[in-house]
Design a protein around this motif. Structure first.
Motif, PDB file in Angstrom:
ATOM      1  N   GLY A 116       0.817  -1.362  -0.018  1.00  0.00           N
ATOM      2  CA  GLY A 116      -0.111   0.095  -0.027  1.00  0.00           C
ATOM      3  C   GLY A 116       0.891   1.331  -0.014  1.00  0.00           C
ATOM      4  N   SER A 117       1.885   1.212  -0.593  1.00  0.00           N
ATOM      5  CA  SER A 117       2.986   2.253  -0.775  1.00  0.00           C
ATOM      6  C   SER A 117       2.885   3.121  -2.002  1.00  0.00           C
ATOM      7  N   LEU A 118       2.642   4.241  -2.095  1.00  0.00           N
ATOM      8  CA  LEU A 118       2.728   5.368  -2.878  1.00  0.00           C
ATOM      9  C   LEU A 118       4.405   5.441  -3.536  1.00  0.00           C
ATOM     10  N   SER A 119       5.311   5.710  -2.633  1.00  0.00           N
ATOM     11  CA  SER A 119       6.562   5.648  -3.083  1.00  0.00           C
ATOM     12  C   SER A 119       7.010   4.498  -4.007  1.00  0.00           C
ATOM     13  N   LEU A 120       6.729   3.370  -3.331  1.00  0.00           N
ATOM     14  CA  LEU A 120       6.818   2.179  -4.260  1.00  0.00           C
ATOM     15  C   LEU A 120       6.509   2.111  -5.518  1.00  0.00           C
ATOM     16  N   THR A 121       5.369   2.323  -5.431  1.00  0.00           N
ATOM     17  CA  THR A 121       4.433   2.137  -6.741  1.00  0.00           C
ATOM     18  C   THR A 121       4.870   3.404  -7.626  1.00  0.00           C
ATOM     19  N   GLY A 122       5.234   4.490  -7.267  1.00  0.00           N
ATOM     20  CA  GLY A 122       5.756   5.399  -8.039  1.00  0.00           C
ATOM     21  C   GLY A 122       7.023   5.296  -8.510  1.00  0.00           C
ATOM     22  N   ASP A 123       8.018   4.550  -7.706  1.00  0.00           N
ATOM     23  CA  ASP A 123       9.386   4.215  -8.026  1.00  0.00           C
ATOM     24  C   ASP A 123       9.085   3.167  -9.281  1.00  0.00           C
ATOM     25  N   SER A 124       8.303   2.263  -9.216  1.00  0.00           N
ATOM     26  CA  SER A 124       8.244   1.165 -10.150  1.00  0.00           C
ATOM     27  C   SER A 124       7.639   1.947 -11.511  1.00  0.00           C
ATOM     28  N   LEU A 125       6.831   2.864 -11.300  1.00  0.00           N
ATOM     29  CA  LEU A 125       6.425   3.415 -12.739  1.00  0.00           C
ATOM     30  C   LEU A 125       7.851   4.243 -13.319  1.00  0.00           C
ATOM     31  N   ASP A 126       8.696   4.772 -12.403  1.00  0.00           N
ATOM     32  CA  ASP A 126       9.673   5.175 -12.772  1.00  0.00           C
ATOM     33  C   ASP A 126      10.862   4.187 -13.418  1.00  0.00           C
ATOM     34  N   MET A 127      10.903   2.799 -13.023  1.00  0.00           N
ATOM     35  CA  MET A 127      11.346   2.004 -13.562  1.00  0.00           C
ATOM     36  C   MET A 127      11.115   1.468 -14.952  1.00  0.00           C
ATOM     37  N   LEU A 128       9.692   1.304 -14.978  1.00  0.00           N
ATOM     38  CA  LEU A 128       8.933   1.238 -16.430  1.00  0.00           C
ATOM     39  C   LEU A 128       9.349   2.287 -17.645  1.00  0.00           C
ATOM     40  N   GLY A 129       9.068   3.573 -16.858  1.00  0.00           N
ATOM     41  CA  GLY A 129       9.439   4.491 -17.654  1.00  0.00           C
ATOM     42  C   GLY A 129      11.105   4.281 -18.322  1.00  0.00           C
ATOM     43  N   ASP A 130      11.884   3.988 -17.402  1.00  0.00           N
ATOM     44  CA  ASP A 130      13.348   4.104 -17.833  1.00  0.00           C
ATOM     45  C   ASP A 130      13.545   2.674 -18.740  1.00  0.00           C
ATOM     46  N   ALA A 131      12.672   1.647 -18.593  1.00  0.00           N
ATOM     47  CA  ALA A 131      13.069   0.641 -19.415  1.00  0.00           C
ATOM     48  C   ALA A 131      12.451   1.292 -20.847  1.00  0.00           C
ATOM     49  N   LEU A 132      11.406   1.726 -20.946  1.00  0.00           N
ATOM     50  CA  LEU A 132      10.941   2.411 -22.214  1.00  0.00           C
ATOM     51  C   LEU A 132      11.861   3.275 -22.890  1.00  0.00           C
ATOM     52  N   VAL A 133      12.582   4.141 -21.829  1.00  0.00           N
ATOM     53  CA  VAL A 133      13.722   4.985 -22.498  1.00  0.00           C
ATOM     54  C   VAL A 133      14.875   4.190 -22.989  1.00  0.00           C
ATOM     55  N   TYR A 134      15.421   3.385 -22.242  1.00  0.00           N
ATOM     56  CA  TYR A 134      16.270   2.482 -22.821  1.00  0.00           C
ATOM     57  C   TYR A 134      16.020   1.798 -23.995  1.00  0.00           C
ATOM     58  N   ALA A 135      14.893   1.211 -24.318  1.00  0.00           N
ATOM     59  CA  ALA A 135      14.043   0.525 -25.487  1.00  0.00           C
ATOM     60  C   ALA A 135      14.319   1.583 -26.608  1.00  0.00           C
ATOM     61  N   SER A 136      13.693   2.968 -26.423  1.00  0.00           N
ATOM     62  CA  SER A 136      13.981   3.839 -27.369  1.00  0.00           C
ATOM     63  C   SER A 136      15.231   4.354 -27.832  1.00  0.00           C
ATOM     64  N   SER A 137      16.216   4.195 -26.555  1.00  0.00           N
ATOM     65  CA  SER A 137      17.546   4.713 -27.159  1.00  0.00           C
ATOM     66  C   SER A 137      18.254   3.576 -27.827  1.00  0.00           C
TER      67      SER A 137
END
Length: 205
Positions: free
Chosen positions: A46-67
């Motif tokens: 039930g942690s906002l900071s963990l789920t928010g950080d996980s979205l950052d991880m997903l965003g970075d995975a998409l960033v690396y894929a586009s790179s």
């Protein structure tokens, strides 16, 4: 002499791009795996900071894929990919802000033990990514932007661990919410920097 020089430069550039691609594939895998781990743990705790950080991880995975997609393409294409990264980061900032606003008026205190344990795992994973990317941070706009994303991850992970400590001490959801709002600010600031840099690069082409 000139032909040999040009050939040597072409070989060096090709080798550099191969090295960049290998690094990007490694950090892409790490971030994709950590997204699944953190998102599941964030929902369970039930942690906002963990789920928010996980979205950052997903965003970075998409960033690396586009790179990876533009690594052998033109400067114009790389600037376009960097602009897309900025847009993704901004959208995640909006998503985390919306979730934080909702949890401000609902929910219970998150589980600090899960936040701390997963936060430590994520921190080590992102330190590895940052270490791998640092040697390429000044290669070009493409690699500079992915390094910036990785650096932001360290800030986010540290914030999650701090939030876990205060949640444990106070048994309150407020530290978790404060970190959620902090992540919103970090994402938005980095997004604006990447968007402005990539926009200038595209205008110069």
């Amino acid at each position: 002499m000139d032909d040999n020089c040009c050939q040597a430069k072409a070989c060096a550039l090709s080798k550099l791009k191969q090295q960049q691609a290998k690094v990007l594939w490694v950090v892409l895998f790490i971030n994709a795996a950590m997204f699944l781990v953190e998102f599941g743990a964030g929902i369970r705790a039930g942690s906002l900071s963990l789920t928010g950080d996980s979205l950052d991880m997903l965003g970075d995975a998409l960033v690396y894929a586009s790179s990876l997609y533009v690594i052998n393409k033109s400067v114009q294409a790389q600037a376009g990919a960097a602009f897309l990264k900025g847009v993704i980061m901004f959208l995640f900032a909006v998503a985390v802000f919306a979730r934080a606003s909702y949890q401000l008026f609902a929910g219970v205190s998150p589980e600090a033990s899960i936040m701390g344990m997963i936060g430590i795992v994520a921190l080590f994973a992102n330190l590895l990514c940052l270490l791998l990317l640092t040697r390429h941070r000044n290669d070009n706009l493409n690699m500079s932007s992915v390094w910036l994303c990785s650096r932001n991850d360290i800030i986010a992970n540290t914030s999650v661990l701090i939030a876990a400590g205060f949640v444990f001490l106070t048994n309150s959801k407020l530290p978790d919410l404060l970190v959620g709002f902090l992540l919103t600010f970090v994402f938005a600031k980095s997004a604006s920097k990447i968007l402005s840099q990539s926009w200038r690069e595209m205008q110069q082409q």
